[in-house]
Design a protein around this motif. Sequence first.
Motif, PDB file in Angstrom:
ATOM      1  N   ASP A   1       0.811  -0.907   0.063  1.00 36.77           N
ATOM      2  CA  ASP A   1      -0.346  -0.244  -0.124  1.00 36.77           C
ATOM      3  C   ASP A   1       0.962   1.375  -0.068  1.00 36.77           C
ATOM      4  O   ASP A   1       1.497   1.700   0.881  1.00 36.77           O
ATOM      5  CB  ASP A   1      -0.876   0.209   1.352  1.00 36.77           C
TER       6      ASP A   1
ATOM      7  N   ASN B   1      -3.734  -4.882   3.207  1.00 32.32           N
ATOM      8  CA  ASN B   1      -2.431  -4.128   3.397  1.00 32.32           C
ATOM      9  C   ASN B   1      -1.274  -4.824   4.000  1.00 32.32           C
ATOM     10  O   ASN B   1      -2.218  -5.819   5.256  1.00 32.32           O
ATOM     11  CB  ASN B   1      -3.612  -3.150   4.204  1.00 32.32           C
TER      12      ASN B   1
ATOM     13  N   SER C   1      -1.412  -8.853  -1.859  1.00 36.61           N
ATOM     14  CA  SER C   1      -1.907  -7.946  -2.402  1.00 36.61           C
ATOM     15  C   SER C   1      -2.648  -7.934  -3.671  1.00 36.61           C
ATOM     16  O   SER C   1      -3.993  -6.863  -3.836  1.00 36.61           O
ATOM     17  CB  SER C   1      -0.159  -7.267  -3.963  1.00 36.61           C
TER      18      SER C   1
ATOM     19  N   THR D   1       0.890   3.114   3.194  1.00 41.62           N
ATOM     20  CA  THR D   1       1.926   2.998   4.157  1.00 41.62           C
ATOM     21  C   THR D   1       3.332   3.278   3.920  1.00 41.62           C
ATOM     22  O   THR D   1       3.475   2.927   4.525  1.00 41.62           O
ATOM     23  CB  THR D   1       1.832   0.990   4.219  1.00 41.62           C
TER      24      THR D   1
ATOM     25  N   LYS E   1      -5.878  -7.440  -2.144  1.00 46.86           N
ATOM     26  CA  LYS E   1      -6.417  -6.192  -1.716  1.00 46.86           C
ATOM     27  C   LYS E   1      -6.539  -5.748  -0.117  1.00 46.86           C
ATOM     28  O   LYS E   1      -7.007  -5.446   1.280  1.00 46.86           O
ATOM     29  CB  LYS E   1      -7.373  -5.679  -1.864  1.00 46.86           C
TER      30      LYS E   1
END
Length: 159
Positions: A51, A90, A85, A54, A88
């Motif tokens: 992300d 994080n 990933s 992040t 979806k």
Amino acid sequence: QPQDPNNLINLCLTSFNIIKNIGIPKIIYTSGGYHQPQLAQAPKVYAVSTDKETVTKLKNLGINVFDTEIEVITWFNGIVLGVASEMKFNAIGLFGEIMETNEKQPLAAKSILKVFSILENIVINTDGFDLEYENQMLDKSKRIDNDGNTSKKSGPGIG
């Protein structure tokens, strides 16, 4: 961890599907070693994330982030980050510098936990890693034979 890549991918997919059914986690962590030929100080920790926000947070906290120096993260950590990933989630990978890949690395583990404790805002006692390192050094010095050669010891890369 499975030695066959397909089994490893299936393990990650199955685990993440179970997690997804329970509820989307805030973040998934994985950790490992980052081989360096020489260390001048306590092992540094480098991070990656699935992300972009992040990554910015990591940088703002002063945590080293892999940018262009690492193109591929392999095996278990790479698959965990890749599957996370794709689903979806994080995810953050934390990688402590290590010089030896065939023995425990308690100081790298300690460094990783220090970064983890910053990210999660929790206190983790890491004193045991210092003792483990001291014992490891004592054992290593005992294994040196009369010729000054060190015996090889097998074991995991991260303590």
